[in-house]
Design an enzyme around this catalytic site. Structure first.
Site, PDB file in Angstrom:
ATOM      1  N   PRO A   9      32.762  43.588  44.234  1.00 45.31           N
ATOM      2  CA  PRO A   9      31.758  44.513  43.706  1.00 45.31           C
ATOM      3  C   PRO A   9      31.325  44.077  42.319  1.00 45.31           C
ATOM      4  O   PRO A   9      32.136  44.013  41.398  1.00 45.31           O
ATOM      5  CB  PRO A   9      32.516  45.852  43.663  1.00 45.31           C
ATOM      6  CG  PRO A   9      33.961  45.461  43.525  1.00 45.31           C
ATOM      7  CD  PRO A   9      34.118  44.158  44.236  1.00 45.31           C
ATOM      8  N   ALA A  11      28.189  44.624  39.380  1.00 46.49           N
ATOM      9  CA  ALA A  11      27.024  45.404  38.959  1.00 46.49           C
ATOM     10  C   ALA A  11      25.779  44.537  38.926  1.00 46.49           C
ATOM     11  O   ALA A  11      25.779  43.440  38.355  1.00 46.49           O
ATOM     12  CB  ALA A  11      27.269  46.011  37.582  1.00 46.49           C
ATOM     13  N   CYS A  46      36.762  47.175  35.715  1.00 45.06           N
ATOM     14  CA  CYS A  46      35.595  46.820  34.905  1.00 45.06           C
ATOM     15  C   CYS A  46      35.937  46.810  33.414  1.00 45.06           C
ATOM     16  O   CYS A  46      36.466  47.785  32.885  1.00 45.06           O
ATOM     17  CB  CYS A  46      34.453  47.800  35.163  1.00 45.06           C
ATOM     18  SG  CYS A  46      33.000  47.470  34.129  1.00 45.06           S
ATOM     19  N   ASN A  76      41.839  37.887  43.442  1.00 43.69           N
ATOM     20  CA  ASN A  76      40.505  37.759  42.873  1.00 43.69           C
ATOM     21  C   ASN A  76      40.619  37.025  41.543  1.00 43.69           C
ATOM     22  O   ASN A  76      41.559  37.248  40.797  1.00 43.69           O
ATOM     23  CB  ASN A  76      39.893  39.156  42.685  1.00 43.69           C
ATOM     24  CG  ASN A  76      38.577  39.167  41.932  1.00 43.69           C
ATOM     25  OD1 ASN A  76      38.384  39.918  40.997  1.00 43.69           O
ATOM     26  ND2 ASN A  76      37.653  38.325  42.335  1.00 43.69           N
ATOM     27  N   GLY A  77      39.653  36.148  41.258  1.00 40.76           N
ATOM     28  CA  GLY A  77      39.640  35.488  39.961  1.00 40.76           C
ATOM     29  C   GLY A  77      39.614  33.978  40.059  1.00 40.76           C
ATOM     30  O   GLY A  77      40.497  33.371  40.675  1.00 40.76           O
ATOM     31  N   ASP A  78      38.580  33.360  39.498  1.00 41.47           N
ATOM     32  CA  ASP A  78      38.456  31.910  39.406  1.00 41.47           C
ATOM     33  C   ASP A  78      38.298  31.224  40.761  1.00 41.47           C
ATOM     34  O   ASP A  78      38.733  30.083  40.937  1.00 41.47           O
ATOM     35  CB  ASP A  78      39.641  31.298  38.648  1.00 41.47           C
ATOM     36  CG  ASP A  78      39.644  31.661  37.168  1.00 41.47           C
ATOM     37  OD1 ASP A  78      38.680  32.305  36.716  1.00 41.47           O
ATOM     38  OD2 ASP A  78      40.614  31.305  36.467  1.00 41.47           O
ATOM     39  N   ARG A 102      31.928  35.700  41.028  1.00 44.82           N
ATOM     40  CA  ARG A 102      30.905  34.821  40.452  1.00 44.82           C
ATOM     41  C   ARG A 102      30.732  33.519  41.227  1.00 44.82           C
ATOM     42  O   ARG A 102      29.677  32.904  41.176  1.00 44.82           O
ATOM     43  CB  ARG A 102      31.245  34.537  38.986  1.00 44.82           C
ATOM     44  CG  ARG A 102      31.084  35.753  38.080  1.00 44.82           C
ATOM     45  CD  ARG A 102      31.585  35.486  36.674  1.00 44.82           C
ATOM     46  NE  ARG A 102      33.039  35.312  36.629  1.00 44.82           N
ATOM     47  CZ  ARG A 102      33.705  34.823  35.600  1.00 44.82           C
ATOM     48  NH1 ARG A 102      33.044  34.426  34.518  1.00 44.82           N
ATOM     49  NH2 ARG A 102      35.026  34.729  35.623  1.00 44.82           N
TER      50      ARG A 102
END
Length: 249
Positions: A18, A20, A103, A203-205, A228
């Site tokens: 998720p 924004a 967040c 999650n992450g990288d 990302r």
């Protein structure tokens, strides 16, 4: 480890995180078409939902082709979160409701929303229990490793969330004060996987497909969430699936 509380197509599902202004319906549909197993809405304010703010409700809408989908809600008022969960359940009927405890944005955390809640784990538990009281749907959450380095304890935070009743948990192993800098500590995902009885999503990288396979192997996570890394390359989901399924040498 128990199974996910909603139907997934693969043993190690791939999630669109998720985000924004990014995880909107057209992008969710695109990522589903490229192989994302589960998508989640961008995080939405419980206050905006319960007050039936027009722009917020528009962001809640999704098509059948986006399922399975979770609606992610943030807020620090337990009663407001319960009311928001009830409205989302009655009107939109997603597969699950996810609570945002991750967040790091200032305008969210200054009211103890998002990762701001991690400063008060008793509040985290109250919010989770309130959301569960407002819905018959599975409730999940996304956390960071802590508010700052002094309060960094992802295993303890995750256990508190599990004890409060969440059915699955995603960990972005950075603190709020790190924002998106430095390196995500995947060893913390592995530690949370070991500590919990519910599915843990890493999650992450995840920048390229090979990162998804490496995270799965290094952490034993139940699912991989891509944020990302999906920007401009939604086919990362198809590439990661091929690697996870052993279809690429």
């Amino acid at each position: 480890m128990s199974a996910f509380p909603y139907s997934v197509s693969h043993e190690t599902p791939l999630f669109l995180a998720p985000m924004a202004g990014v995880s909107e319906s057209p992008f969710r549909q695109l990522c589903r078409a490229w192989g994302a197993d589960v998508v989640v809405t961008e995080f939405l304010s419980a206050e905006g939902i319960r007050r039936e703010n027009r722009s917020t409700l528009e962001k809640l809408r999704f098509g059948a082709e986006e399922r399975p989908i979770g609606v992610q809600v943030f807020g620090s008022d337990p009663e407001g979160m319960r009311e928001a969960a009830a409205l989302v359940t009655d009107v939109f009927q997603p597969e699950f409701i996810d609570i945002n405890f991750g967040c790091p944005v200032k305008k969210v955390v200054r009211r103890l929303g998002g990762s701001g809640c991690l400063q008060d784990l008793a509040l985290v538990e109250r919010v989770i229990r309130a959301v569960i009281a407002g819905t018959h749907l599975p409730v999940t959450c996304k956390i960071r490793s802590g508010w700052n380095e002094e309060m960094r304890d992802p295993v303890m935070i995750a256990r508190r969330c599990q004890d409060a009743g969440v059915r699955a948990l995603a960990l972005h192993p950075r603190t709020r004060t790190q924002m998106y800098t430095g390196q995500a500590h995947w060893d913390e995902i592995a530690a949370v996987v070991e500590a919990l009885d519910i599915p843990v999503i890493g999650n992450g990288d995840i920048k390229i497909a090979e990162d998804a396979l490496r995270m799965r192997r290094e952490t034993n996570c139940a699912g991989v969430m891509i944020a990302r890394g999906s920007f401009g390359q939604p086919w990362i989901f198809a590439q990661a699936r091929a690697l996870l399924d052993g279809r690429v040498a």
